[in-house]
Design a protein around this motif. Sequence first.
Motif, short mmCIF file in Angstrom:
data_model
loop_
_atom_site.label_atom_id
_atom_site.label_comp_id
_atom_site.label_asym_id
_atom_site.label_seq_id
_atom_site.Cartn_x
_atom_site.Cartn_y
_atom_site.Cartn_z
N ILE A 32 0.84 -1.21 0.00
CA ILE A 32 0.00 0.00 0.00
C ILE A 32 0.86 1.25 0.00
O ILE A 32 0.59 2.23 -0.71
CB ILE A 32 -0.95 -0.02 1.23
CG1 ILE A 32 -1.98 -1.14 1.08
CG2 ILE A 32 -1.65 1.33 1.38
CD1 ILE A 32 -2.81 -1.37 2.31
N LEU A 33 1.95 1.22 0.81
CA LEU A 33 2.85 2.37 0.87
C LEU A 33 3.48 2.66 -0.48
O LEU A 33 3.53 3.82 -0.93
CB LEU A 33 3.94 2.11 1.91
CG LEU A 33 5.03 3.18 2.05
CD1 LEU A 33 4.41 4.50 2.53
CD2 LEU A 33 6.12 2.73 3.01
N ILE A 34 3.94 1.61 -1.15
CA ILE A 34 4.57 1.78 -2.46
C ILE A 34 3.56 2.31 -3.48
O ILE A 34 3.86 3.20 -4.28
CB ILE A 34 5.16 0.44 -2.94
CG1 ILE A 34 6.30 0.00 -2.03
CG2 ILE A 34 5.66 0.56 -4.38
CD1 ILE A 34 7.43 0.98 -1.91
N THR A 35 2.34 1.79 -3.46
CA THR A 35 1.30 2.24 -4.39
C THR A 35 0.97 3.71 -4.18
O THR A 35 0.84 4.48 -5.15
CB THR A 35 0.03 1.39 -4.20
OG1 THR A 35 0.35 0.01 -4.39
CG2 THR A 35 -1.04 1.80 -5.20
N ILE A 58 11.00 3.40 -6.87
CA ILE A 58 10.09 2.97 -5.81
C ILE A 58 9.78 1.48 -5.93
O ILE A 58 9.67 0.76 -4.93
CB ILE A 58 8.79 3.81 -5.86
CG1 ILE A 58 9.09 5.25 -5.47
CG2 ILE A 58 7.73 3.23 -4.94
CD1 ILE A 58 7.94 6.20 -5.67
N GLU A 59 9.66 1.00 -7.16
CA GLU A 59 9.41 -0.43 -7.38
C GLU A 59 10.57 -1.27 -6.83
O GLU A 59 10.35 -2.28 -6.13
CB GLU A 59 9.24 -0.70 -8.87
CG GLU A 59 8.91 -2.14 -9.22
CD GLU A 59 8.75 -2.34 -10.71
OE1 GLU A 59 8.81 -3.50 -11.15
OE2 GLU A 59 8.58 -1.35 -11.44
N MET A 66 10.50 -5.76 1.05
CA MET A 66 9.84 -7.06 1.20
C MET A 66 10.84 -8.16 1.52
O MET A 66 10.57 -9.06 2.34
CB MET A 66 9.05 -7.40 -0.07
CG MET A 66 7.81 -6.57 -0.27
SD MET A 66 6.92 -6.99 -1.80
CE MET A 66 5.52 -5.88 -1.69
N LEU A 67 12.00 -8.11 0.89
CA LEU A 67 13.04 -9.11 1.14
C LEU A 67 13.55 -9.01 2.58
O LEU A 67 13.71 -10.02 3.27
CB LEU A 67 14.20 -8.92 0.16
CG LEU A 67 15.40 -9.86 0.35
CD1 LEU A 67 14.98 -11.31 0.16
CD2 LEU A 67 16.51 -9.50 -0.62
#
Length: 304
Positions: A32-35, A58-59, A66-67
Amino acid sequence: MDLIEALKHFSTEFPVLVKIGKYVLWMGSIFILITVLRRFLKKRLPNVGMRYRSQKGIEVLGYILMLIVTVFFFSGSIKDFGLAIGLLTAGITITLQELILSIAGSFFIVLSKVYKPGDRIELNGIKGDVIDVDSIYTTMMEIGEWVNSDNYSGRIVKISNAFVFKGPVYNYSQNFPFVWDEVRIPIRYSSDVELAKSIIIEIATKHLSEYARQAQEEWKSVVHKYYIEDAQINPTLAVTLTDNWIELDLRYIVDYKKRRATKSILNEEIKHRFHNLEGKVEFASATFEIVNIPVVNVKTEKPI
């Protein structure tokens, strides 16, 4: 109080499910933060190039977060971080080799500036204009195939970024956005060669002088950056004698996107000028000319 007690009891009885739930919640929060960040920057940044690079940055940041969260959740503590990273890397390397190469390729493409959106490249035998580079694929608008020269075929091609490690990458536009091309004009041996040469050079100078001027400036930076000798930028004309005709080879430099159109203009004007010379310069072609027909004597006998 009953709800709190129930949650404590659930976490005690099912610790694995609680841990998985927390992990999913973290993943969802990062997504959600990235979006939200991508949409915010997409609206606020006016420049197309900056907007594109921010989206890709950002991607990549999302993948890294996530890693890290995944490793911390399943390693148990920070002191086991190194062991967890090793085991995770070994497992991923074995099962997702192509995906890892693609992601590594995307970093290599960006950091080494192998190519960028807008460049015309040839990769894995496919030529086209790069329209997007994401974390896994390079997307190109294909050129060639069933259409001639440098025209678009209409197909959009996705190629794994892993191919930057597997073969050569031909870039038509990086550092030096010009290519050398040739026009070959066959004329008969009876033609006025010097007149033909002067006309071709005149036409080449008329249509190609601006390309030569621009290319001269670009070539200076290429020579300064790379270990390469200086090159002939201005149009040159070479004469070749063949068994059937005299071949005049015009070699010139041109914008890589205007190669086909420029060649057409040169051919049209050369043809028009030669035809107005009243036979002083004639085009040659692969035809056969019979200069002498042998005499054939046919003897017939009268029927008995």
